[in-house]
Design an enzyme around this catalytic site. Structure first.
Site, short mmCIF file in Angstrom:
data_model
loop_
_atom_site.label_atom_id
_atom_site.label_comp_id
_atom_site.label_asym_id
_atom_site.label_seq_id
_atom_site.Cartn_x
_atom_site.Cartn_y
_atom_site.Cartn_z
CG HIS A 136 41.46 37.49 38.70
ND1 HIS A 136 40.79 38.62 39.13
CD2 HIS A 136 41.84 36.84 39.83
CE1 HIS A 136 40.78 38.64 40.46
NE2 HIS A 136 41.41 37.57 40.91
CO CO Z 1 41.09 35.73 44.83
#
Ligand code: CO
Length: 532
Positions: A136
């Site tokens: 992320h």
């Molecule tokens: Co995850």
């Protein structure tokens, strides 16, 4: 199954870091995994290596200098000021500025880069870094427990050698950071299988397919709650098989996020250990250089079981190991059955019930059918000399003398990342719709939508504060200033105002009157009952 030379990267310090008491991300899981791998006697069967830690300079091949400079100096005490009250660099309670955060990132990123080098040099067929997979992390900010994107850095390393790299992500969350970094190139294909719908990070539909030269080289498989092994296999196998057939990657990175396992504290899938590991076995059988990375995974004992078993799969010894766990330092955690297993539970599989799984598979296969076979192959056998063009940059001639070597390559790769991000910034790219205008005290300003991985709720952050470097920047009730001369953040003389909602960064996200991210979730729910 035939033998593979496996390189296993592990740094004994990685398990010592903590995101804070009650935080679901527990680096300790790496130590538990390693202990189990060791107890099974697997360390003798592979090259066990301590990776070189990534330096700020190395990290800047993807991230902005400003962000890395911040990460390298932030402490729990200075976080409030240096993040401009949580509006910049870090993401509230999802990404705390814990003690040693930079070293933790340097281990994770160093492992994935070393793994890529080991593969590129031909010294290993499979390389493993369970401390990596932090998918992320964005170019200029942390997100969803991830600070430095070790995967992007590892892929950039692979691109020095291989014309095409395939990235596959089986974490329960969308692999947004990696997708974003390579959204406009055909040299990296990304394929993410993830839960979609009121779930972090809120991206990853089948409409998101890449842009420009990268069109159709981004594959997204949005799934619903409760997917089982059998259903997962029904999308995973045909899609991966098709990709391998037409894309013909030189190397593959498989992000083995373990929050897609049944019973995960943040995930909502119903995969067993065997179903999850089937993905590893399936890719291993293609006999293409393979890197296995970690990722999410919040029920620590199941993470450790699964990554241990997947290490065995890499070695090809999965059928030889005892399903009854050997004695190990954390043995009592694995009760009451003390077995190497993650069983499924009785939740409904919403993918099968409404027939959405078959539609998703058909759409993905249709997308793949539009691709030419093995793009760029044969055009440039030596990608080192044509990186700029491959990546959609036409800067190969400019200042690229023959002996520019690696430094020049780094420069061009970094430029490519900047180029990609320029396309994607609000106003210039696909996340334009994420911008809203608000009226506040008679003035209007933009906010960018972001989600918290803890609460799966949208939080708003003022993008004008969040983007740098600044000119006439508003520092949001803070005494913090950007120092033009030194190119760094400076604290003013005025005392920093005591925040909007107390001193917790999460509270600072509460600027639109929405409740604090994670505010209704009991922290104790995430505890393992075992101290870190
Ligand atoms: Co995850």
């Amino acid at each position: 199954m035939s033998k593979r030379r496996v390189a296993y990267f592990y740094d004994g310090d990685t398990g010592s870091y903590t995101y804070g008491l009650g935080h679901p991300m527990k680096p300790h899981r790496m130590r538990v995994t390693h202990d189990l791998v060791s107890a099974y006697g697997m360390l003798d069967k592979m090259h066990v290596l301590r990776p070189k830690r990534a330096t700020p300079e190395v990290m800047s091949a993807f991230h902005t200098d400003e962000y890395i400079h911040f990460l390298n100096r932030v402490t729990p005490e200075t976080a409030e000021e240096l993040t401009y009250h949580g509006t910049r660099f870090l993401m509230g309670e999802d990404n705390p500025a814990f003690e040693g955060v930079f070293e933790f990132c340097s281990i994770s990123a160093g492992g994935s880069i070393s793994a890529a080098q080991r593969i590129s040099s031909g010294a290993a067929d499979i390389a493993i870094n369970w401390a990596g997979g932090l998918h992320h992390a964005k170019k200029r900010e942390a997100s969803g427990f991830c600070y430095v994107n070790d995967i992007v850095l590892g892929i950039l390393e692979l691109l020095r050698t291989y014309p095409r790299v395939l990235y596959i992500d089986i974490d329960c969350h969308h692999g947004d950071g990696v997708e974003e970094a390579f959204y406009t190139t055909d040299r990296v294909m990304t394929c993410s299988f993830h839960k979609f719908g009121e779930y972090f990070p809120g991206t990853g539909t089948q409409e998101d397919r890449g842009r420009g030269k990268g069109r159709n080289y981004t594959v997204n498989i949005p799934l619903k709650d409760g997917i089982t092994d059998e259903a997962f296999k029904r999308v995973f196998e045909p899609i991966i098989n098709k990709i391998m057939e037409i894309y013909r990657p030189g190397a593959v990175i498989l992000q083995c996020g373990a929050d897609s396992l049944a019973g995960d504290k943040l995930g909502c899938f119903n995969l067993t250990m065997n179903g999850h590991a089937h993905c590893v076995q399936y890719l291993r059988a293609f006999n293409v250089p393979l890197i296995l990375l970690g990722g999410g995974g919040y029920t620590v004992k199941n993470v450790a079981r699964t990554w241990t078993y997947e290490t065995a799969c890499a070695l090809g010894v999965q059928d030889d190991i005892d399903p009854n766990l050997p004695w190990n330092e954390y043995f009592e955690w694995f009760g009451p059955r003390y077995r190497l297993e993650v069983p499924e539970n009785n939740m409904d599989d919403l993918n099968v019930r409404d027939g959405s799984l078959d539609k998703v598979r058909a759409t993905a296969l249709q997308q793949l059918s539009q691709l030419p076979c093995a793009p760029s192959v044969g055009m440039h056998e030596v990608p080192r000399e044509s990186l700029g063009r491959h990546l959609g940059l036409d800067i190969a001639e400019e200042g690229a003398d023959e002996d520019g070597g690696a430094d020049d390559l780094d420069r061009r790769l970094a430029q490519h990342s900047r180029f990609v991000y320029k396309l994607q910034e609000p106003g210039g790219g696909s996340d334009e719709s994420d911008d809203e205008r608000y009226e506040s005290d008679g003035s209007s300003y933009r906010r960018r939508k972001r989600m918290s991985i803890l609460s799966n709720r949208v939080v708003s952050v003022d993008p004008d504060v969040g983007r740098g470097p600044p000119r006439g920047r508003r520092f949001f009730k803070s005494a913090v200033r950007w120092d033009e001369t030194y190119g760094r953040v400076r604290l003013g003389k005025e005392p920093v105002l005591g925040s909007l909602n107390g001193n917790r960064l999460g509270g600072m996200m509460d600027v639109t009157g929405r409740s604090t991210p994670g505010g209704d979730v009991t922290m104790e729910d995430w505890e393992d009952g075992t101290s870190v």
